[in-house]
Write a protein that holds these residues in place. Sequence first.
Motif, PDB file in Angstrom:
ATOM      1  N   LEU A 181       0.827  -1.211   0.000  1.00  0.00           N
ATOM      2  CA  LEU A 181       0.000   0.000   0.000  1.00  0.00           C
ATOM      3  C   LEU A 181       0.859   1.258   0.000  1.00  0.00           C
ATOM      4  CD1 LEU A 181      -2.823  -1.033   2.474  1.00  0.00           C
ATOM      5  CD2 LEU A 181      -3.048  -0.641   0.023  1.00  0.00           C
ATOM      6  N   GLY A 182       1.992   1.223   0.690  1.00  0.00           N
ATOM      7  CA  GLY A 182       2.893   2.372   0.707  1.00  0.00           C
ATOM      8  C   GLY A 182       3.471   2.659  -0.660  1.00  0.00           C
ATOM      9  N   VAL A 183       3.925   1.620  -1.353  1.00  0.00           N
ATOM     10  CA  VAL A 183       4.471   1.803  -2.704  1.00  0.00           C
ATOM     11  C   VAL A 183       3.378   2.294  -3.649  1.00  0.00           C
ATOM     12  CG1 VAL A 183       5.418   0.542  -4.685  1.00  0.00           C
ATOM     13  CG2 VAL A 183       6.365   0.183  -2.410  1.00  0.00           C
ATOM     14  N   LEU A 184       2.180   1.699  -3.534  1.00  0.00           N
ATOM     15  CA  LEU A 184       1.062   2.124  -4.377  1.00  0.00           C
ATOM     16  C   LEU A 184       0.716   3.593  -4.132  1.00  0.00           C
ATOM     17  CD1 LEU A 184      -1.248   1.320  -6.344  1.00  0.00           C
ATOM     18  CD2 LEU A 184      -2.598   0.808  -4.304  1.00  0.00           C
ATOM     19  N   ALA A 185       0.607   3.988  -2.870  1.00  0.00           N
ATOM     20  CA  ALA A 185       0.279   5.373  -2.545  1.00  0.00           C
ATOM     21  C   ALA A 185       1.376   6.326  -2.996  1.00  0.00           C
ATOM     22  CB  ALA A 185       0.042   5.515  -1.037  1.00  0.00           C
ATOM     23  N   PHE A 186       2.623   5.927  -2.789  1.00  0.00           N
ATOM     24  CA  PHE A 186       3.742   6.794  -3.148  1.00  0.00           C
ATOM     25  C   PHE A 186       3.799   7.033  -4.654  1.00  0.00           C
ATOM     26  CE2 PHE A 186       8.221   7.552  -4.186  1.00  0.00           C
ATOM     27  CZ  PHE A 186       8.490   8.623  -3.349  1.00  0.00           C
ATOM     28  N   ILE A 187       3.670   5.974  -5.431  1.00  0.00           N
ATOM     29  CA  ILE A 187       3.762   6.111  -6.890  1.00  0.00           C
ATOM     30  C   ILE A 187       2.567   6.859  -7.449  1.00  0.00           C
ATOM     31  CG2 ILE A 187       3.733   4.808  -9.056  1.00  0.00           C
ATOM     32  CD1 ILE A 187       5.493   2.714  -7.636  1.00  0.00           C
ATOM     33  N   THR A 188       1.362   6.503  -7.036  1.00  0.00           N
ATOM     34  CA  THR A 188       0.173   7.172  -7.581  1.00  0.00           C
ATOM     35  C   THR A 188       0.035   8.604  -7.061  1.00  0.00           C
ATOM     36  OG1 THR A 188      -1.219   6.220  -5.841  1.00  0.00           O
ATOM     37  CG2 THR A 188      -1.096   5.033  -7.948  1.00  0.00           C
ATOM     38  N   GLY A 189       0.720   8.932  -5.979  1.00  0.00           N
ATOM     39  CA  GLY A 189       0.661  10.294  -5.461  1.00  0.00           C
ATOM     40  C   GLY A 189       1.260  11.322  -6.398  1.00  0.00           C
ATOM     41  N   PHE A 190       2.101  10.895  -7.317  1.00  0.00           N
ATOM     42  CA  PHE A 190       2.728  11.820  -8.257  1.00  0.00           C
ATOM     43  C   PHE A 190       1.864  12.108  -9.482  1.00  0.00           C
ATOM     44  CE2 PHE A 190       6.387  10.239  -5.865  1.00  0.00           C
ATOM     45  CZ  PHE A 190       6.976  11.444  -5.525  1.00  0.00           C
TER      46      PHE A 190
ATOM     47  N   HIS B 182      -5.440  10.886  -7.460  1.00  0.00           N
ATOM     48  CA  HIS B 182      -5.409  11.329  -6.068  1.00  0.00           C
ATOM     49  C   HIS B 182      -6.305  10.494  -5.163  1.00  0.00           C
ATOM     50  CE1 HIS B 182      -9.327  13.410  -6.169  1.00  0.00           C
ATOM     51  NE2 HIS B 182      -9.006  13.678  -7.427  1.00  0.00           N
ATOM     52  N   LEU B 183      -7.412   9.978  -5.684  1.00  0.00           N
ATOM     53  CA  LEU B 183      -8.281   9.139  -4.855  1.00  0.00           C
ATOM     54  C   LEU B 183      -7.562   7.854  -4.445  1.00  0.00           C
ATOM     55  CD1 LEU B 183     -11.681   9.513  -6.721  1.00  0.00           C
ATOM     56  CD2 LEU B 183     -11.110  10.372  -4.467  1.00  0.00           C
ATOM     57  N   LEU B 184      -6.929   7.209  -5.404  1.00  0.00           N
ATOM     58  CA  LEU B 184      -6.194   5.981  -5.114  1.00  0.00           C
ATOM     59  C   LEU B 184      -5.030   6.243  -4.164  1.00  0.00           C
ATOM     60  CD1 LEU B 184      -5.810   2.976  -5.654  1.00  0.00           C
ATOM     61  CD2 LEU B 184      -4.480   3.592  -7.671  1.00  0.00           C
ATOM     62  N   ALA B 185      -4.310   7.315  -4.403  1.00  0.00           N
ATOM     63  CA  ALA B 185      -3.155   7.635  -3.558  1.00  0.00           C
ATOM     64  C   ALA B 185      -3.574   7.937  -2.127  1.00  0.00           C
ATOM     65  CB  ALA B 185      -2.392   8.820  -4.146  1.00  0.00           C
ATOM     66  N   SER B 186      -4.597   8.745  -1.963  1.00  0.00           N
ATOM     67  CA  SER B 186      -4.995   9.136  -0.610  1.00  0.00           C
ATOM     68  C   SER B 186      -5.620   7.976   0.159  1.00  0.00           C
ATOM     69  CB  SER B 186      -5.933  10.340  -0.650  1.00  0.00           C
ATOM     70  OG  SER B 186      -7.061  10.085  -1.451  1.00  0.00           O
ATOM     71  N   TRP B 187      -6.454   7.173  -0.491  1.00  0.00           N
ATOM     72  CA  TRP B 187      -7.066   6.039   0.212  1.00  0.00           C
ATOM     73  C   TRP B 187      -6.045   4.943   0.506  1.00  0.00           C
ATOM     74  CZ3 TRP B 187     -11.117   6.140   3.056  1.00  0.00           C
ATOM     75  CH2 TRP B 187     -12.131   7.053   2.788  1.00  0.00           C
ATOM     76  N   ALA B 188      -5.164   4.659  -0.444  1.00  0.00           N
ATOM     77  CA  ALA B 188      -4.112   3.664  -0.192  1.00  0.00           C
ATOM     78  C   ALA B 188      -3.205   4.142   0.940  1.00  0.00           C
ATOM     79  CB  ALA B 188      -3.302   3.410  -1.451  1.00  0.00           C
ATOM     80  N   GLY B 189      -2.938   5.447   0.984  1.00  0.00           N
ATOM     81  CA  GLY B 189      -2.122   6.004   2.055  1.00  0.00           C
ATOM     82  C   GLY B 189      -2.784   5.879   3.418  1.00  0.00           C
TER      83      GLY B 189
ATOM     84  N   ALA C 208       6.272   5.584   3.215  1.00  0.00           N
ATOM     85  CA  ALA C 208       5.760   5.690   1.847  1.00  0.00           C
ATOM     86  C   ALA C 208       4.266   5.959   1.839  1.00  0.00           C
ATOM     87  CB  ALA C 208       6.073   4.401   1.080  1.00  0.00           C
ATOM     88  N   SER C 209       3.526   5.340   2.750  1.00  0.00           N
ATOM     89  CA  SER C 209       2.088   5.592   2.847  1.00  0.00           C
ATOM     90  C   SER C 209       1.806   7.034   3.226  1.00  0.00           C
ATOM     91  CB  SER C 209       1.446   4.664   3.880  1.00  0.00           C
ATOM     92  OG  SER C 209       1.481   3.337   3.471  1.00  0.00           O
ATOM     93  N   GLY C 210       2.575   7.548   4.166  1.00  0.00           N
ATOM     94  CA  GLY C 210       2.383   8.930   4.593  1.00  0.00           C
ATOM     95  C   GLY C 210       2.662   9.931   3.491  1.00  0.00           C
ATOM     96  N   VAL C 211       3.759   9.716   2.759  1.00  0.00           N
ATOM     97  CA  VAL C 211       4.079  10.626   1.652  1.00  0.00           C
ATOM     98  C   VAL C 211       3.025  10.525   0.561  1.00  0.00           C
ATOM     99  CG1 VAL C 211       5.749  11.090  -0.197  1.00  0.00           C
ATOM    100  CG2 VAL C 211       6.546  10.667   2.128  1.00  0.00           C
TER     101      VAL C 211
ATOM    102  N   PHE D 145      -0.081   9.584   0.895  1.00  0.00           N
ATOM    103  CA  PHE D 145      -1.313  10.181   1.412  1.00  0.00           C
ATOM    104  C   PHE D 145      -1.277  11.699   1.297  1.00  0.00           C
ATOM    105  CE2 PHE D 145      -3.406  12.074   5.182  1.00  0.00           C
ATOM    106  CZ  PHE D 145      -4.722  11.840   4.811  1.00  0.00           C
ATOM    107  N   MET D 146      -0.174  12.296   1.695  1.00  0.00           N
ATOM    108  CA  MET D 146      -0.068  13.755   1.623  1.00  0.00           C
ATOM    109  C   MET D 146      -0.093  14.259   0.180  1.00  0.00           C
ATOM    110  SD  MET D 146      -0.199  15.019   4.499  1.00  0.00           S
ATOM    111  CE  MET D 146      -0.262  14.339   6.114  1.00  0.00           C
ATOM    112  N   LEU D 147       0.564  13.548  -0.730  1.00  0.00           N
ATOM    113  CA  LEU D 147       0.511  13.948  -2.141  1.00  0.00           C
ATOM    114  C   LEU D 147      -0.907  13.804  -2.686  1.00  0.00           C
ATOM    115  CD1 LEU D 147       3.816  12.336  -3.437  1.00  0.00           C
ATOM    116  CD2 LEU D 147       3.318  14.777  -3.224  1.00  0.00           C
ATOM    117  N   GLY D 148      -1.583  12.733  -2.311  1.00  0.00           N
ATOM    118  CA  GLY D 148      -2.971  12.552  -2.736  1.00  0.00           C
ATOM    119  C   GLY D 148      -3.883  13.636  -2.183  1.00  0.00           C
ATOM    120  N   MET D 149      -3.664  14.031  -0.945  1.00  0.00           N
ATOM    121  CA  MET D 149      -4.470  15.102  -0.340  1.00  0.00           C
ATOM    122  C   MET D 149      -4.190  16.436  -1.026  1.00  0.00           C
ATOM    123  SD  MET D 149      -6.435  13.759   1.848  1.00  0.00           S
ATOM    124  CE  MET D 149      -7.036  15.104   2.831  1.00  0.00           C
TER     125      MET D 149
END
Length: 105
Positions: free
Chosen positions: A35-44, A49-56, A85-88, A90-94
């Motif tokens: 989930l951290g890798v997923l959130a980190f990559i999709t956050g960019f 943003h929905l996937l990044a923030s929820w995965a985060g 990675a989840s935190g980063v 999540f913040m990028l998704g937000m």
Amino acid sequence: MAQQALRPNTAGSLFATDGKPHPLQDTLMAVTLVLGVLAFITGFFPGLHLLASWAGVIGLVVGAYGQWISVTTRERFGLIVGLGASGVGFMLGMANGGLFGGLIG
């Protein structure tokens, strides 16, 4: 003294383990890392943003519980990497739209 020479020194190892299986802790560590890798990559990508923030968010919750019940240094190390990675992510998704951006209103 001879017994000490035969015993491996794992106390100083980063991936020290107690030699026992911990299936729940290992599963939580793996889920947190994925989930951290997923959130980190999709956050960019702003469109994801929905996937990044929820995965985060889910990665942070799973990782926090994993930290609470972790037993070995190896588990804690993997959990901390996944939590970061989840935190980063999540913040990028937000920053790109948040948990419900574009769905409400």
